[in-house]
Motif scaffolding. Structure first.
Motif: not given
Length: 173
Positions: A38-54, A104-107, A117-120, A158-159
């Motif tokens: 419960g400390e000061a922080s951010v939960i970055v919920n990343v969604s919308g992946f094109r591929a489950r790699t990298g 956010v960057r999806h390599d 091919s990368d997302g962000g 959302v990527l």
């Protein structure tokens, strides 16, 4: 009267699009305990992946007109391998209450280079064009910034990926 209702609905829609809500799901990453405690922080919920790699890279920036999204100006960076399924709720620590933003960057191939091919994406999920990327135009600071107090907040990202001449989510029609 009708015009007032339309304006009210537009305001609600705009606020919902930039919504930052209290964190509730289990966070992942090297700082997960901070979110879970419960400390000061951010939960970055990343969604919308094109591929489950990298790998996924999340960078936290101060909401500062001069330094946001500039090279090596991030406050915290978290790199993780992409999970096999589902969204990735990545915990990013914050040292003090304030106004922040995330990129956010999806390599996709995990080579550490920026490839076509990368997302962000960004907090606030702004529309970004291929031309914005080519000319290094930044999204509006007010659109992508959010407040963090003394507890975790959730920010959905959302990527987007290059699709022809567009940069958009995978499931957009």
């Amino acid at each position: 009267m009708k015009m007032k209702s339309v304006a009210s609905l537009a305001l609600v829609a705009a606020l919902s699009a930039a919504l930052v809500v209290p964190a509730s799901a289990t966070a992942i990453g090297p700082h997960a305990a901070r979110c879970e405690n419960g400390e000061a922080s951010v939960i970055v919920n990343v969604s919308g992946f094109r591929a489950r790699t990298g790998t996924i890279r999340v960078q936290l920036y101060a909401s500062n007109q001069r330094t946001y999204l500039e090279r090596r100006q991030w406050l915290v960076r978290v790199d993780l391998p992409v999970s096999r399924a589902g969204d990735m709720p990545i915990c990013v620590p914050v040292t003090s209450a304030g106004r922040y933003l995330v990129s956010v960057r999806h390599d996709v191939n995990g080579n550490g280079d920026s490839d076509r091919s990368d997302g962000g994406g960004f907090s606030g999920n702004p529309n970004v064009s291929v031309l914005d990327m080519v000319f290094r135009r930044k999204p509006n600071l007010n659109r992508i910034s959010f407040n963090v107090d003394n507890a975790p907040v959730r920010v959905n990202v959302v990527l987007n990926y290059v699709n022809g001449t567009r940069f958009e989510p995978v499931n957009r029609s």
